[in-house]
Design a protein around this motif. Structure first.
Motif, PDB file in Angstrom:
ATOM      1  N   UNK A  16      -9.638   6.357  -4.123  1.00 47.35           N
ATOM      2  CA  UNK A  16     -10.410   5.676  -4.672  1.00 47.35           C
ATOM      3  C   UNK A  16     -10.496   5.377  -6.341  1.00 47.35           C
ATOM      4  N   UNK A  17      -9.796   6.463  -6.933  1.00 45.22           N
ATOM      5  CA  UNK A  17      -9.926   5.931  -8.590  1.00 45.22           C
ATOM      6  C   UNK A  17      -8.845   4.700  -8.420  1.00 45.22           C
ATOM      7  N   UNK A  18      -7.158   4.769  -7.798  1.00 47.78           N
ATOM      8  CA  UNK A  18      -6.464   4.121  -7.460  1.00 47.78           C
ATOM      9  C   UNK A  18      -6.903   2.717  -7.206  1.00 47.78           C
ATOM     10  N   UNK A  19      -8.104   2.818  -6.139  1.00 50.00           N
ATOM     11  CA  UNK A  19      -8.739   1.457  -5.048  1.00 50.00           C
ATOM     12  C   UNK A  19      -9.353   0.468  -6.415  1.00 50.00           C
ATOM     13  N   UNK A  74       0.633  -1.402  -0.172  1.00 53.99           N
ATOM     14  CA  UNK A  74      -0.146  -0.076   0.392  1.00 53.99           C
ATOM     15  C   UNK A  74       0.788   0.717  -0.063  1.00 53.99           C
ATOM     16  N   UNK A  75       1.814   1.199  -0.710  1.00 53.97           N
ATOM     17  CA  UNK A  75       3.331   2.619  -0.475  1.00 53.97           C
ATOM     18  C   UNK A  75       2.195   3.529  -1.348  1.00 53.97           C
ATOM     19  N   UNK A  76       1.752   3.844  -2.573  1.00 57.29           N
ATOM     20  CA  UNK A  76       0.658   3.896  -3.425  1.00 57.29           C
ATOM     21  C   UNK A  76      -0.498   4.626  -2.523  1.00 57.29           C
ATOM     22  N   UNK A  77      -0.902   3.753  -1.985  1.00 58.63           N
ATOM     23  CA  UNK A  77      -1.980   4.247  -1.616  1.00 58.63           C
ATOM     24  C   UNK A  77      -2.400   5.075  -0.089  1.00 58.63           C
ATOM     25  N   UNK A  78      -1.355   4.656   0.076  1.00 53.00           N
ATOM     26  CA  UNK A  78      -1.148   5.774   1.880  1.00 53.00           C
ATOM     27  C   UNK A  78      -0.526   7.540   1.909  1.00 53.00           C
ATOM     28  N   UNK A  79      -0.316   7.567   0.808  1.00 52.06           N
ATOM     29  CA  UNK A  79       0.540   8.598  -0.059  1.00 52.06           C
ATOM     30  C   UNK A  79      -1.204   9.398  -0.833  1.00 52.06           C
TER      31      UNK A  79
END
Length: 174
Positions: free
Chosen positions: A88-91, A76-81
């Motif tokens: 939401x888009x990345x998810x 989740x390196x990207x998601x935490x940023x």
């Protein structure tokens, strides 16, 4: 629709629980064989093949249950940023990729199971052991994982994070 989503999750949780219980079956299949090899230099016929089948069931029936409980590893390196719309888009993109990958695995495993079952595929090692049941388990587990990813995607599209879904057996979706 909520009943269907909840039903899929309940089936996946039940399969996950069953796969967890099968670990004891794996121990029961492996330990006597190891003891027999150590003490008498002889293996128990079929123990190795049975262990492989139990391991396949344990892994593939446990996949979707682990997804319901959010027990799979994630980076989740990207998601935490990210936050808000970008998160939401990345998810959503991640979830679509998971659905597509699981669906591809399901498609090929179903084809393999079908062919193997028609041919009554067997292993001809020390004993004759059927391979087609393991292929059916792989296909079933893959399909259930695909369905769980679809459930997660639907819940995310509805606006509720799929990470907050109640996963306590018997409670389902409100």
């Amino acid at each position: 629709m909520n009943r269907i989503l909840s039903g899929i999750q309940k089936v996946n949780l039940a399969l996950g629980t069953f796969s967890g219980l099968l670990v004891m079956g794996l121990v029961i299949a492996v330990v006597p064989d190891v003891m027999s090899r150590s003490l008498f230099g002889l293996s128990i016929l079929g123990a190795s093949e049975a262990s492989v089948l139990i391991l396949v069931i344990t892994v593939f029936f446990g996949l979707a249950g682990a997804q319901v409980r959010r027990e799979h590893f994630r980076v989740v390196v990207l998601e935490t940023q990210l936050s808000g719309g970008w998160l939401r888009a990345v998810t959503l993109v991640r979830m679509v990729i998971c659905v597509l990958a699981a669906a591809a695995l399901s498609w090929y495993s179903i084809r393999g199971a079908y062919t193997s079952t028609l041919r009554q595929e067997m292993s001809y090692a020390v004993i004759v052991f059927p391979l087609w049941p393991a292929r059916i388990v792989i296909a079933t587990g893959s399909v259930m994982l695909t369905l769980q990813y679809i459930v997660d995607l639907i819940l995310e599209l509805r606006g509720g994070s799929s990470h907050t879904v109640e996963t306590i057996p018997g409670e389902g979706l409100a």
